[in-house]
Design an enzyme around this catalytic site. Structure first.
Site, PDB file in Angstrom:
ATOM      1  N   SER A 120      38.734  37.630  40.101  1.00  0.00           N
ATOM      2  CA  SER A 120      38.763  38.525  41.259  1.00  0.00           C
ATOM      3  C   SER A 120      38.372  39.941  40.877  1.00  0.00           C
ATOM      4  O   SER A 120      38.064  40.744  41.743  1.00  0.00           O
ATOM      5  CB  SER A 120      40.191  38.610  41.818  1.00  0.00           C
ATOM      6  OG  SER A 120      40.669  37.359  42.126  1.00  0.00           O
ATOM      7  N   HIS A 140      32.551  34.607  42.789  1.00  0.00           N
ATOM      8  CA  HIS A 140      33.867  34.930  43.354  1.00  0.00           C
ATOM      9  C   HIS A 140      33.991  34.310  44.738  1.00  0.00           C
ATOM     10  O   HIS A 140      33.536  34.868  45.739  1.00  0.00           O
ATOM     11  CB  HIS A 140      34.032  36.453  43.394  1.00  0.00           C
ATOM     12  CG  HIS A 140      35.363  36.903  43.870  1.00  0.00           C
ATOM     13  ND1 HIS A 140      35.571  38.082  44.527  1.00  0.00           N
ATOM     14  CD2 HIS A 140      36.595  36.307  43.804  1.00  0.00           C
ATOM     15  CE1 HIS A 140      36.855  38.202  44.834  1.00  0.00           C
ATOM     16  NE2 HIS A 140      37.493  37.129  44.412  1.00  0.00           N
ATOM     17  N   GLU A 152      30.942  36.293  46.438  1.00  0.00           N
ATOM     18  CA  GLU A 152      30.375  37.459  45.756  1.00  0.00           C
ATOM     19  C   GLU A 152      29.765  36.929  44.459  1.00  0.00           C
ATOM     20  O   GLU A 152      30.470  36.303  43.669  1.00  0.00           O
ATOM     21  CB  GLU A 152      31.474  38.462  45.384  1.00  0.00           C
ATOM     22  CG  GLU A 152      31.952  39.358  46.507  1.00  0.00           C
ATOM     23  CD  GLU A 152      32.887  40.464  45.992  1.00  0.00           C
ATOM     24  OE1 GLU A 152      32.606  41.630  46.235  1.00  0.00           O
ATOM     25  OE2 GLU A 152      33.901  40.131  45.349  1.00  0.00           O
ATOM     26  N   ASN A 190      37.627  43.205  46.400  1.00  0.00           N
ATOM     27  CA  ASN A 190      38.961  43.661  45.999  1.00  0.00           C
ATOM     28  C   ASN A 190      39.061  45.158  45.783  1.00  0.00           C
ATOM     29  O   ASN A 190      40.148  45.722  45.818  1.00  0.00           O
ATOM     30  CB  ASN A 190      39.422  42.898  44.763  1.00  0.00           C
ATOM     31  CG  ASN A 190      39.870  41.511  45.182  1.00  0.00           C
ATOM     32  OD1 ASN A 190      40.643  41.369  46.120  1.00  0.00           O
ATOM     33  ND2 ASN A 190      39.350  40.487  44.520  1.00  0.00           N
TER      34      ASN A 190
HETATM   35  P1  NAI Z   1      46.548  29.529  40.165  1.00  0.00           P
HETATM   36  O1  NAI Z   1      47.641  30.071  39.339  1.00  0.00           O
HETATM   37  O2  NAI Z   1      46.820  28.939  41.506  1.00  0.00           O
HETATM   38  O3  NAI Z   1      45.759  28.392  39.336  1.00  0.00           O
HETATM   39  C1  NAI Z   1      45.390  28.508  37.993  1.00  0.00           C
HETATM   40  C2  NAI Z   1      45.309  27.106  37.426  1.00  0.00           C
HETATM   41  O4  NAI Z   1      44.705  27.170  36.138  1.00  0.00           O
HETATM   42  C3  NAI Z   1      46.665  26.430  37.261  1.00  0.00           C
HETATM   43  O5  NAI Z   1      46.664  25.175  37.940  1.00  0.00           O
HETATM   44  C4  NAI Z   1      46.805  26.253  35.743  1.00  0.00           C
HETATM   45  O6  NAI Z   1      47.476  25.057  35.376  1.00  0.00           O
HETATM   46  C5  NAI Z   1      45.346  26.205  35.326  1.00  0.00           C
HETATM   47  N1  NAI Z   1      45.139  26.568  33.916  1.00  0.00           N
HETATM   48  C6  NAI Z   1      45.679  27.612  33.248  1.00  0.00           C
HETATM   49  N2  NAI Z   1      45.257  27.592  31.949  1.00  0.00           N
HETATM   50  C7  NAI Z   1      44.437  26.519  31.825  1.00  0.00           C
HETATM   51  C8  NAI Z   1      43.720  25.948  30.756  1.00  0.00           C
HETATM   52  N3  NAI Z   1      43.754  26.483  29.543  1.00  0.00           N
HETATM   53  N4  NAI Z   1      42.989  24.828  30.982  1.00  0.00           N
HETATM   54  C9  NAI Z   1      42.936  24.271  32.212  1.00  0.00           C
HETATM   55  N5  NAI Z   1      43.611  24.761  33.280  1.00  0.00           N
HETATM   56  C10 NAI Z   1      44.354  25.860  33.084  1.00  0.00           C
HETATM   57  O7  NAI Z   1      45.461  30.705  40.274  1.00  0.00           O
HETATM   58  P2  NAI Z   1      44.382  30.970  41.436  1.00  0.00           P
HETATM   59  O8  NAI Z   1      45.002  31.742  42.542  1.00  0.00           O
HETATM   60  O9  NAI Z   1      43.668  29.689  41.720  1.00  0.00           O
HETATM   61  O10 NAI Z   1      43.399  31.981  40.694  1.00  0.00           O
HETATM   62  C11 NAI Z   1      42.413  31.528  39.799  1.00  0.00           C
HETATM   63  C12 NAI Z   1      41.363  32.610  39.625  1.00  0.00           C
HETATM   64  O11 NAI Z   1      40.728  32.834  40.900  1.00  0.00           O
HETATM   65  C13 NAI Z   1      41.919  33.972  39.192  1.00  0.00           C
HETATM   66  O12 NAI Z   1      40.982  34.571  38.334  1.00  0.00           O
HETATM   67  C14 NAI Z   1      42.049  34.732  40.496  1.00  0.00           C
HETATM   68  O13 NAI Z   1      41.964  36.112  40.305  1.00  0.00           O
HETATM   69  C15 NAI Z   1      40.821  34.206  41.246  1.00  0.00           C
HETATM   70  N6  NAI Z   1      40.894  34.287  42.714  1.00  0.00           N
HETATM   71  C16 NAI Z   1      42.067  34.040  43.386  1.00  0.00           C
HETATM   72  C17 NAI Z   1      42.105  34.125  44.766  1.00  0.00           C
HETATM   73  C18 NAI Z   1      43.372  33.833  45.517  1.00  0.00           C
HETATM   74  O14 NAI Z   1      43.422  34.101  46.735  1.00  0.00           O
HETATM   75  N7  NAI Z   1      44.397  33.268  44.887  1.00  0.00           N
HETATM   76  C19 NAI Z   1      40.909  34.490  45.549  1.00  0.00           C
HETATM   77  C20 NAI Z   1      39.700  34.625  44.749  1.00  0.00           C
HETATM   78  C21 NAI Z   1      39.723  34.561  43.384  1.00  0.00           C
END
Ligand code: NAI
Length: 283
Positions: A120, A140, A152, A190
């Protein structure tokens, strides 16, 4: 370059949505998680979201079977298939952990594949791996991925035109609208959204209005589909805090200082929808 086979690293909020959208458009998707149960949880979420699309008559039961059939779960980044054309990393917002995953992948995956991060706010140039900086880019997606049109596309310092054009065309194939963005903290979305959310939390902390009223002002006064505090709960307060900290450090400007109430709520694990409570409570 033609993209057919992809890997999505992380099957959380964003990763399962990204896998869903690619599989729906006929791509072969490898969904990489740390543990079997986390991969199963991601697949169960995709299945539930596909059921919603069946109810809305957007897809059939047979479509659902073929979409799920195109997603393979992989446990452990080191087991990512070497011949994927594109890797999209969607693990939590932490630069060191993201970098360590890309460092593992760069030695593993064929050299002409493109690496993308769904970060993000973290600098794409700083995340870029040394053996293919020209093939490193930001993709993104917005949450929820199956519904939101925008992507993005962030060009790192060394991202080539060829990589940019491949990802732009790919985004269009997914039915999304790509926007070209250059690599500055918070990109566009963001940089504008997070100071608004952070300011809403300051307004709440200072007692300017109740949480419900702050949201109502922005919904009815600015025609936003949801108020900033509800939106923060939806995004995750930990994600919001991580992003505002990137802006604060990246620009060295006090206008981005994170609100102490936001920090306190993250410390108390009141992260929003995903923990059942943030500014509001959820079942
Ligand atoms: P989340 O915490 O829901 O999911 C992250 C996932 O990655 C978890 O299921 C975890 O088990 C997995 N993970 C962690 N380490 C790992 C590894 N070494 N190998 C494989 N899987 C692994 O996080 P979320 O919200 O999906 O965010 C992910 C990315 O997307 C971040 O960079 C965030 O900034 C970005 N993002 C989030 C948005 C949102 O609304 N939540 C919107 C746009 C981008």
């Amino acid at each position: 370059m033609e993209i057919n086979k992809i890997a999505v690293i992380g099957g959380g909020t964003m990763g399962n949505g990204i896998a869903h959208v690619f599989a729906m458009k006929g791509f072969e998707v490898n969904l990489v998680e740390m543990k079997e149960e986390l991969a199963d949880k991601a697949l169960a979420t995709i299945s539930k979201n596909l059921d919603r699309q069946i109810k809305k008559e957007m897809i059939s039961e047979d479509d659902k079977k073929s979409i799920l059939g195109r997603i393979t779960k992989i446990i452990g980044v080191e087991n990512t298939p070497v011949d994927v054309d594109l890797v999209i990393e969607a693990i939590y917002e932490n630069k060191d952990v993201k970098s360590s995953i890309f460092n593992t992948l760069q030695l593993l995956i064929k050299s002409d594949s493109i690496f993308a991060s769904n970060t993000s706010s973290i600098s794409i140039t700083e995340l870029s791996v040394s053996n293919r900086p020209d093939k490193f880019i930001g993709m993104h997606f917005m949450n929820p991925v199956p519904m939101m049109k925008l992507i993005e596309i962030i060009r790192g310092y060394s991202t080539s035109d060829e990589t940019f054009n491949t990802i732009k065309e790919l985004s269009e194939k997914l039915g999304k609208v790509p926007v070209e963005v250059f690599d500055y903290p918070g990109f566009v979305a963001n940089r504008i959204l997070m100071p608004m959310i952070n300011e809403a939390v300051f307004a709440l902390m200072e007692g300017v209005a109740s949480k419900e009223d702050i949201d109502t002002v922005m919904k009815l006064g600015m025609n936003h589909p949801m108020g900033p505090l509800t939106l923060a709960d939806f995004i995750g307060l930990d994600v919001c805090l991580a992003i505002i900290e990137v802006l604060y450090k990246g620009y060295n400007d006090s206008k981005y200082r994170p609100c102490p109430l936001l920090k306190k709520m993250v410390a108390a694990n009141k992260l929003g929808r995903k923990t059942g409570e943030g500014f509001f409570k959820y079942d």
